[in-house]
Design a protein around this motif. Structure first.
Motif, PDB file in Angstrom:
ATOM      1  N   GLU A  88       0.860  -1.190  -0.078  1.00  0.00           N
ATOM      2  CA  GLU A  88      -0.186  -0.094   0.062  1.00  0.00           C
ATOM      3  C   GLU A  88       1.020   1.110  -0.064  1.00  0.00           C
ATOM      4  O   GLU A  88       1.913   1.107   0.605  1.00  0.00           O
ATOM      5  CB  GLU A  88      -0.731   0.094   1.207  1.00  0.00           C
ATOM      6  CG  GLU A  88      -1.915   1.046   1.201  1.00  0.00           C
ATOM      7  CD  GLU A  88      -2.943   1.071   2.543  1.00  0.00           C
ATOM      8  OE1 GLU A  88      -4.215   0.689   2.100  1.00  0.00           O
ATOM      9  OE2 GLU A  88      -2.548   1.120   3.399  1.00  0.00           O
ATOM     10  N   SER A  89       0.513   2.080  -0.763  1.00  0.00           N
ATOM     11  CA  SER A  89       1.284   3.530  -0.842  1.00  0.00           C
ATOM     12  C   SER A  89       1.089   4.242   0.428  1.00  0.00           C
ATOM     13  O   SER A  89      -0.008   4.088   1.281  1.00  0.00           O
ATOM     14  CB  SER A  89       0.976   4.455  -2.007  1.00  0.00           C
ATOM     15  OG  SER A  89      -0.221   4.864  -1.909  1.00  0.00           O
ATOM     16  N   LEU A  90       1.967   5.377   0.765  1.00  0.00           N
ATOM     17  CA  LEU A  90       1.779   6.152   1.684  1.00  0.00           C
ATOM     18  C   LEU A  90       0.543   7.017   1.624  1.00  0.00           C
ATOM     19  O   LEU A  90      -0.101   7.061   2.516  1.00  0.00           O
ATOM     20  CB  LEU A  90       3.003   7.140   1.929  1.00  0.00           C
ATOM     21  CG  LEU A  90       2.800   8.193   2.920  1.00  0.00           C
ATOM     22  CD1 LEU A  90       2.604   7.616   4.357  1.00  0.00           C
ATOM     23  CD2 LEU A  90       4.147   8.972   2.792  1.00  0.00           C
ATOM     24  N   LYS A  91       0.387   7.402   0.376  1.00  0.00           N
ATOM     25  CA  LYS A  91      -0.964   8.210   0.294  1.00  0.00           C
ATOM     26  C   LYS A  91      -2.017   7.492   0.441  1.00  0.00           C
ATOM     27  O   LYS A  91      -2.904   7.811   1.387  1.00  0.00           O
ATOM     28  CB  LYS A  91      -0.841   8.572  -1.372  1.00  0.00           C
ATOM     29  CG  LYS A  91      -1.433  10.104  -1.624  1.00  0.00           C
ATOM     30  CD  LYS A  91      -1.456  10.342  -3.111  1.00  0.00           C
ATOM     31  CE  LYS A  91      -0.501  11.409  -3.517  1.00  0.00           C
ATOM     32  NZ  LYS A  91      -0.633  11.956  -4.934  1.00  0.00           N
ATOM     33  N   ASP A  92      -2.203   6.347   0.190  1.00  0.00           N
ATOM     34  CA  ASP A  92      -3.345   5.374   0.368  1.00  0.00           C
ATOM     35  C   ASP A  92      -3.597   5.019   2.037  1.00  0.00           C
ATOM     36  O   ASP A  92      -4.654   5.137   2.539  1.00  0.00           O
ATOM     37  CB  ASP A  92      -3.489   4.132  -0.316  1.00  0.00           C
ATOM     38  CG  ASP A  92      -3.802   4.370  -1.836  1.00  0.00           C
ATOM     39  OD1 ASP A  92      -4.617   5.197  -1.984  1.00  0.00           O
ATOM     40  OD2 ASP A  92      -3.441   3.676  -2.636  1.00  0.00           O
ATOM     41  N   THR A  93      -2.518   4.674   2.544  1.00  0.00           N
ATOM     42  CA  THR A  93      -2.388   4.551   3.983  1.00  0.00           C
ATOM     43  C   THR A  93      -2.954   5.784   4.804  1.00  0.00           C
ATOM     44  O   THR A  93      -3.889   5.729   5.661  1.00  0.00           O
ATOM     45  CB  THR A  93      -1.172   4.264   4.415  1.00  0.00           C
ATOM     46  OG1 THR A  93      -0.495   2.981   3.699  1.00  0.00           O
ATOM     47  CG2 THR A  93      -0.948   3.852   6.037  1.00  0.00           C
ATOM     48  N   ALA A  94      -2.466   6.978   4.365  1.00  0.00           N
ATOM     49  CA  ALA A  94      -2.837   8.198   5.066  1.00  0.00           C
ATOM     50  C   ALA A  94      -4.057   8.502   4.500  1.00  0.00           C
ATOM     51  O   ALA A  94      -5.272   8.888   5.597  1.00  0.00           O
ATOM     52  CB  ALA A  94      -2.127   9.447   4.348  1.00  0.00           C
ATOM     53  N   ARG A  95      -4.938   8.232   3.441  1.00  0.00           N
ATOM     54  CA  ARG A  95      -6.177   8.510   3.165  1.00  0.00           C
ATOM     55  C   ARG A  95      -7.080   7.778   3.986  1.00  0.00           C
ATOM     56  O   ARG A  95      -8.232   8.057   4.452  1.00  0.00           O
ATOM     57  CB  ARG A  95      -6.453   8.289   1.488  1.00  0.00           C
ATOM     58  CG  ARG A  95      -5.964   9.596   0.834  1.00  0.00           C
ATOM     59  CD  ARG A  95      -6.721   9.718  -0.412  1.00  0.00           C
ATOM     60  NE  ARG A  95      -6.326  11.001  -1.020  1.00  0.00           N
ATOM     61  CZ  ARG A  95      -5.689  10.970  -2.381  1.00  0.00           C
ATOM     62  NH1 ARG A  95      -5.360   9.902  -3.180  1.00  0.00           N
ATOM     63  NH2 ARG A  95      -5.447  12.026  -2.802  1.00  0.00           N
ATOM     64  N   ASN A  96      -6.676   6.341   4.222  1.00  0.00           N
ATOM     65  CA  ASN A  96      -7.587   5.451   4.716  1.00  0.00           C
ATOM     66  C   ASN A  96      -7.674   5.895   6.274  1.00  0.00           C
ATOM     67  O   ASN A  96      -8.659   5.717   6.840  1.00  0.00           O
ATOM     68  CB  ASN A  96      -6.995   4.117   4.674  1.00  0.00           C
ATOM     69  CG  ASN A  96      -7.531   3.271   3.596  1.00  0.00           C
ATOM     70  OD1 ASN A  96      -8.637   2.681   3.244  1.00  0.00           O
ATOM     71  ND2 ASN A  96      -6.667   3.439   2.312  1.00  0.00           N
ATOM     72  N   LEU A  97      -6.440   6.280   7.075  1.00  0.00           N
ATOM     73  CA  LEU A  97      -6.411   6.473   8.188  1.00  0.00           C
ATOM     74  C   LEU A  97      -7.380   7.749   8.429  1.00  0.00           C
ATOM     75  O   LEU A  97      -8.324   7.797   9.440  1.00  0.00           O
ATOM     76  CB  LEU A  97      -5.117   6.862   8.589  1.00  0.00           C
ATOM     77  CG  LEU A  97      -4.143   5.831   8.691  1.00  0.00           C
ATOM     78  CD1 LEU A  97      -2.644   6.107   9.126  1.00  0.00           C
ATOM     79  CD2 LEU A  97      -4.482   4.786   9.725  1.00  0.00           C
ATOM     80  N   GLU A  98      -7.202   8.863   7.351  1.00  0.00           N
ATOM     81  CA  GLU A  98      -7.961  10.000   7.683  1.00  0.00           C
ATOM     82  C   GLU A  98      -9.589   9.796   7.711  1.00  0.00           C
ATOM     83  O   GLU A  98     -10.171  10.213   8.181  1.00  0.00           O
ATOM     84  CB  GLU A  98      -7.522  11.119   6.407  1.00  0.00           C
ATOM     85  CG  GLU A  98      -8.674  12.158   6.488  1.00  0.00           C
ATOM     86  CD  GLU A  98      -8.043  13.449   6.708  1.00  0.00           C
ATOM     87  OE1 GLU A  98      -7.277  13.834   7.226  1.00  0.00           O
ATOM     88  OE2 GLU A  98      -8.176  14.363   5.602  1.00  0.00           O
ATOM     89  N   SER A  99     -10.082   8.481   6.880  1.00  0.00           N
ATOM     90  CA  SER A  99     -11.269   8.212   6.911  1.00  0.00           C
ATOM     91  C   SER A  99     -11.974   7.898   8.343  1.00  0.00           C
ATOM     92  O   SER A  99     -13.086   7.897   8.367  1.00  0.00           O
ATOM     93  CB  SER A  99     -11.438   7.029   5.887  1.00  0.00           C
ATOM     94  OG  SER A  99     -11.230   7.375   4.529  1.00  0.00           O
ATOM     95  N   MET A 100     -10.848   7.374   9.198  1.00  0.00           N
ATOM     96  CA  MET A 100     -11.277   7.145  10.443  1.00  0.00           C
ATOM     97  C   MET A 100     -11.317   8.450  11.431  1.00  0.00           C
ATOM     98  O   MET A 100     -11.388   8.416  12.684  1.00  0.00           O
ATOM     99  CB  MET A 100     -10.347   6.239  10.950  1.00  0.00           C
ATOM    100  CG  MET A 100     -10.519   4.720  10.234  1.00  0.00           C
ATOM    101  SD  MET A 100      -9.361   3.512  10.968  1.00  0.00           S
ATOM    102  CE  MET A 100      -8.676   3.115   9.417  1.00  0.00           C
TER     103      MET A 100
END
Ligand code: CP
Length: 307
Positions: A88-100
């Motif tokens: 998983e890319s850093l961008k995707d990890t960050a976007r998923n975390l932000e969704s929480m």
């Protein structure tokens, strides 16, 4: 002062007034850590994520303790336990975390600019916990706090930074903050570890440690950044230690009230002797204690503070 920033990414970005505001705010938080009940409700209901792609003892733990002492909820994610190991890319990890819906994300990454990239795409406050050899702003702030506490001022000091300057984000952030306050900054180390541009930042270069430490008010030691290839720039750690390891003799050449600093982790016997690291001039553990107060102030100002 009215604090307006969403993120804390660089020291280079901060004005003197902003740095002083953080230090003054930290002052009011330091006492909390010395009480029997080390908790206030200031950030109740807020969530802080630490997202560390590089190892850390001090920065990650002190952000977690700082957040907990302010009653925020904390979640720690390291690269080894995150889905980055599955591609998983850093961008995707960050976007998923932000969704929480976290309020702040503290990130450490080997890639310079990683926190800046997240700050551009996320609404959460982003705090730079160290990005490659670029910057480590919260370390420079806790170093400033410790100098002000121990020396009574953060201007007009002679400060020597010794070691692997080329690969050190701590050195870069400290140079920006210390020059901003009008200090004399001397960088000392082997020529291969001093980048050619460094004098353009307003510092003086000195290759001989005995000359560099003469009458110094502050000596800041750095470790060789092995993870960024630092050992390739010296013939051997033994030779490095002989020429650039700080001993009691060096401390005796500095000002009578010199303080010895080190951001950690220390490599005892290489850049510093036990006698100096544990001696009366060392403020190394004070730096760690002050790190909690400074990080409490940063979290408070970014996600809970008011003017
Ligand atoms: N000073 C510092 O950044 O230490 P850690 O790597 O343990 O966080």
């Amino acid at each position: 002062m009215n604090w307006k920033r969403k993120d804390l990414l660089d020291i280079r970005d901060l004005s003197k007034e902003e740095m002083l505001f953080i230090l003054d705010t930290a002052e009011s938080f330091k006492d909390i850590s010395r009480r029997e009940i080390k908790k206030v409700p200031t950030l109740r209901g807020k969530t802080v994520i630490t997202l560390f792609y590089e190892p850390s003892t001090r920065t990650r733990t002190s952000f977690e303790i700082a957040a907990k002492r302010l009653s925020a909820d904390t979640i720690n994610i390291s690269s080894s336990t995150s889905s980055s190991t599955k591609g998983e890319s850093l961008k995707d990890t960050a976007r998923n975390l932000e969704s929480m819906r976290p309020d702040a994300i503290v990130i450490r990454h080997s890639m310079p600019g990683a926190p800046h990239m997240l700050a551009g795409i996320l609404d959460s406050s982003i705090i730079n916990g160290g990005d490659g050899s670029h910057e480590h702003p919260t370390q420079a702030l806790l170093d400033l706090y410790t100098m002000r506490e121990k020396k009574g001022r953060i201007n007009g000091l002679r400060i020597v930074i010794v070691g692997d300057i080329a690969h050190s984000r701590v050195a870069r952030s400290n140079i920006f903050s210390l020059k901003n306050f009008g200090n004399e900054v001397i960088c000392c180390g082997p020529p291969t570890m001093i980048p050619p541009y460094i004098e353009t930042l307003g510092v003086r270069v000195e290759y001989d440690l005995k000359t560099a430490v003469r009458k110094a008010d502050v000596i800041m030691m750095l470790r060789i950044q092995k993870e960024r290839g630092g050992t390739k720039y010296i013939p051997s750690t033994k030779e490095y230690s002989t020429l650039y390891g700080l001993t009691k003799r060096h401390v005796d050449m500095a000002a009578n009230d010199v303080i010895i600093m080190h951001p950690g982790p220390m490599n005892r016997g290489i850049e510093i002797t036990d006698e100096v690291a544990d001696g009366p001039s060392s403020v190394i553990l004070d730096q760690v204690e002050n790190g909690v107060a400074v990080r409490m102030a940063i979290l408070y100002l970014l996600i809970g503070g008011e003017a």
